[in-house]
Design an enzyme around this catalytic site. Structure first.
Site, PDB file in Angstrom:
ATOM      1  N   ASN A   6       0.869  -1.182   0.000  1.00 37.84           N
ATOM      2  CA  ASN A   6       0.000   0.000   0.000  1.00 37.84           C
ATOM      3  C   ASN A   6       0.903   1.228   0.000  1.00 37.84           C
ATOM      4  O   ASN A   6       1.489   1.569   1.026  1.00 37.84           O
ATOM      5  CB  ASN A   6      -0.902  -0.020   1.239  1.00 37.84           C
ATOM      6  CG  ASN A   6      -1.747   1.246   1.333  1.00 37.84           C
ATOM      7  OD1 ASN A   6      -1.789   2.047   0.403  1.00 37.84           O
ATOM      8  ND2 ASN A   6      -2.415   1.435   2.461  1.00 37.84           N
ATOM      9  N   TRP A   7       0.998   1.876  -1.160  1.00 32.48           N
ATOM     10  CA  TRP A   7       1.914   3.009  -1.282  1.00 32.48           C
ATOM     11  C   TRP A   7       1.343   4.309  -0.713  1.00 32.48           C
ATOM     12  O   TRP A   7       2.032   5.308  -0.673  1.00 32.48           O
ATOM     13  CB  TRP A   7       2.306   3.186  -2.753  1.00 32.48           C
ATOM     14  CG  TRP A   7       3.499   2.363  -3.122  1.00 32.48           C
ATOM     15  CD1 TRP A   7       3.914   1.220  -2.515  1.00 32.48           C
ATOM     16  CD2 TRP A   7       4.443   2.630  -4.173  1.00 32.48           C
ATOM     17  NE1 TRP A   7       5.051   0.742  -3.117  1.00 32.48           N
ATOM     18  CE2 TRP A   7       5.387   1.589  -4.139  1.00 32.48           C
ATOM     19  CE3 TRP A   7       4.559   3.616  -5.140  1.00 32.48           C
ATOM     20  CZ2 TRP A   7       6.457   1.523  -5.033  1.00 32.48           C
ATOM     21  CZ3 TRP A   7       5.608   3.555  -6.032  1.00 32.48           C
ATOM     22  CH2 TRP A   7       6.557   2.525  -5.974  1.00 32.48           C
ATOM     23  N   LYS A   8       0.075   4.296  -0.340  1.00 36.15           N
ATOM     24  CA  LYS A   8      -0.555   5.512   0.206  1.00 36.15           C
ATOM     25  C   LYS A   8      -0.266   6.701  -0.725  1.00 36.15           C
ATOM     26  O   LYS A   8      -0.291   6.529  -1.935  1.00 36.15           O
ATOM     27  CB  LYS A   8      -0.063   5.747   1.637  1.00 36.15           C
ATOM     28  CG  LYS A   8      -0.206   4.485   2.505  1.00 36.15           C
ATOM     29  CD  LYS A   8       0.074   4.702   3.943  1.00 36.15           C
ATOM     30  CE  LYS A   8      -0.128   3.395   4.704  1.00 36.15           C
ATOM     31  NZ  LYS A   8       0.028   3.520   6.129  1.00 36.15           N
ATOM     32  N   HIS A  93      -9.590   1.725   4.658  1.00 41.81           N
ATOM     33  CA  HIS A  93      -8.316   1.913   5.378  1.00 41.81           C
ATOM     34  C   HIS A  93      -8.512   2.961   6.475  1.00 41.81           C
ATOM     35  O   HIS A  93      -9.217   3.945   6.288  1.00 41.81           O
ATOM     36  CB  HIS A  93      -7.219   2.356   4.401  1.00 41.81           C
ATOM     37  CG  HIS A  93      -5.863   2.268   5.029  1.00 41.81           C
ATOM     38  ND1 HIS A  93      -5.405   3.210   5.928  1.00 41.81           N
ATOM     39  CD2 HIS A  93      -4.882   1.341   4.919  1.00 41.81           C
ATOM     40  CE1 HIS A  93      -4.197   2.852   6.341  1.00 41.81           C
ATOM     41  NE2 HIS A  93      -3.852   1.723   5.743  1.00 41.81           N
ATOM     42  N   GLU A  95      -6.806   5.296   7.443  1.00 46.02           N
ATOM     43  CA  GLU A  95      -6.444   6.665   7.071  1.00 46.02           C
ATOM     44  C   GLU A  95      -7.543   7.341   6.243  1.00 46.02           C
ATOM     45  O   GLU A  95      -7.458   8.530   5.962  1.00 46.02           O
ATOM     46  CB  GLU A  95      -5.105   6.659   6.316  1.00 46.02           C
ATOM     47  CG  GLU A  95      -3.944   6.403   7.272  1.00 46.02           C
ATOM     48  CD  GLU A  95      -2.721   5.777   6.625  1.00 46.02           C
ATOM     49  OE1 GLU A  95      -2.676   5.641   5.394  1.00 46.02           O
ATOM     50  OE2 GLU A  95      -1.792   5.414   7.380  1.00 46.02           O
ATOM     51  N   GLU A 161      -5.696  -4.298  10.648  1.00 45.76           N
ATOM     52  CA  GLU A 161      -4.657  -3.284  10.859  1.00 45.76           C
ATOM     53  C   GLU A 161      -4.985  -2.469  12.113  1.00 45.76           C
ATOM     54  O   GLU A 161      -5.751  -1.493  12.030  1.00 45.76           O
ATOM     55  CB  GLU A 161      -4.594  -2.324   9.664  1.00 45.76           C
ATOM     56  CG  GLU A 161      -4.266  -2.977   8.351  1.00 45.76           C
ATOM     57  CD  GLU A 161      -3.611  -1.988   7.367  1.00 45.76           C
ATOM     58  OE1 GLU A 161      -2.536  -2.316   6.871  1.00 45.76           O
ATOM     59  OE2 GLU A 161      -4.174  -0.909   7.134  1.00 45.76           O
ATOM     60  N   GLY A 167       2.599   2.576  11.044  1.00 43.90           N
ATOM     61  CA  GLY A 167       3.651   3.596  10.989  1.00 43.90           C
ATOM     62  C   GLY A 167       4.337   3.884  12.313  1.00 43.90           C
ATOM     63  O   GLY A 167       5.057   4.863  12.442  1.00 43.90           O
ATOM     64  N   SER A 204       3.315  -1.692  10.424  1.00 41.79           N
ATOM     65  CA  SER A 204       4.750  -1.753  10.744  1.00 41.79           C
ATOM     66  C   SER A 204       5.434  -3.072  10.387  1.00 41.79           C
ATOM     67  O   SER A 204       6.362  -3.490  11.078  1.00 41.79           O
ATOM     68  CB  SER A 204       4.985  -1.429  12.223  1.00 41.79           C
ATOM     69  OG  SER A 204       4.576  -0.119  12.503  1.00 41.79           O
ATOM     70  N   GLY A 225       2.840  -0.956   4.301  1.00 46.79           N
ATOM     71  CA  GLY A 225       2.881   0.448   3.899  1.00 46.79           C
ATOM     72  C   GLY A 225       4.305   0.884   3.597  1.00 46.79           C
ATOM     73  O   GLY A 225       4.908   0.482   2.596  1.00 46.79           O
ATOM     74  N   GLY A 226       4.870   1.687   4.494  1.00 48.27           N
ATOM     75  CA  GLY A 226       6.193   2.303   4.294  1.00 48.27           C
ATOM     76  C   GLY A 226       7.241   1.354   3.711  1.00 48.27           C
ATOM     77  O   GLY A 226       7.924   1.701   2.730  1.00 48.27           O
TER      78      GLY A 226
END
Ligand code: 13P
Length: 243
Positions: A6-8, A93, A95, A161, A167, A204, A225-226
């Protein structure tokens, strides 16, 4: 096992090149990890083209509640996402949940199902819910309201999640993960008669914790993610997942 990136809100057109190593790896990928990239809308078409002759699939990160077309400035419908060649879509999600209640999430899932997209429905408790021992209530509500009136869930994958682990570098204990994933699977079995549910973990995930996470037998993959925006780190996670 799914490894979903997930590159957001990350990446420009040049980022397409950062798929080169992952594409080569996926061709030698002996344990058949199912790799899916979910870049921002702006990169979907180039990612679809780049991965055309590979088994990497592409997904979007959200869609509008309304199917088809309509007077919704800035909106992108699941029909448009399907038209680009996407096979997956992330819905709900955390976010995006500030602008999204479970009712809206339910409508988005319905529109994505009409387009036969594979849905990754994200659910998870906030730290305050966890501290008040409300995790199960939150998960159950998000699941049942998000999937309300849907009977065929074969194209729905759940991503657990916990909001407090996204994060932050903090992941749930092995015990809590086993328990919460089992709870999600049991809830789907009991209330939706859905026994083939796949549940991913997200929050994470990195090359240091993947081996421990892989010990949790009821996890069917990861939403990353990151760490997924760096191809070496992403490959490292997939490689280390082979026990
Ligand atoms: P991080 O892996 O950066 O914690 O993000 C997890 C996530 O939100 C994936 O959807």
């Amino acid at each position: 096992m799914y490894f979903i990136a997930n590159w957001k809100m990350f990446g420009t057109i040049k980022s397409v090149n950062s798929l080169n190593k992952v594409i080569s790896y996926s061709k030698t990928n002996k344990h058949k990890a199912k790799i899916v990239y979910c870049p921002p809308y702006t990169l979907l078409k180039s990612f679809v083209e780049k991965t055309k002759k590979t088994n990497i699939k592409i997904g979007a990160q959200d869609c509008h509640t309304q199917p088809n077309y309509g007077p919704y400035t800035g909106g992108i419908s699941s029909k448009m996402i399907k038209d680009l060649g996407c096979k997956f879509i992330i819905i709900g999600h955390s976010e995006t949940r500030a602008e999204n209640n479970n009712k809206k999430i339910n409508l988005k899932i319905k529109s994505a199902l009409e387009e036969k997209l594979n849905i990754i429905l994200c659910i998870g408790e906030k730290l305050v819910d966890k501290n008040k021992n409300k995790t199960k209530n939150v998960l159950k509500k998000q699941l049942l309201e998000g999937l309300k009136n849907l009977s065929n869930l074969n194209k729905v994958i759940i991503a657990y999640e916990p909001v407090w682990s996204i994060g932050t570098g903090i992941i749930p204990s092995e015990n809590d993960l086993i328990k919460n994933i089992k709870f999600i699977k049991d809830t789907l079995k009991k209330s939706k008669n859905f026994t083939k549910s796949k549940v991913l973990y997200g929050g994470s995930v990195n090359p240091k914790n993947i081996k421990n996470l892989m010990r949790i037998s009821n996890i069917d993959g990861f939403l990353i993610g990151g760490a997924s925006t760096n191809e070496k780190i992403f490959i490292d996670i997939i490689r280390k997942s082979i026990i």
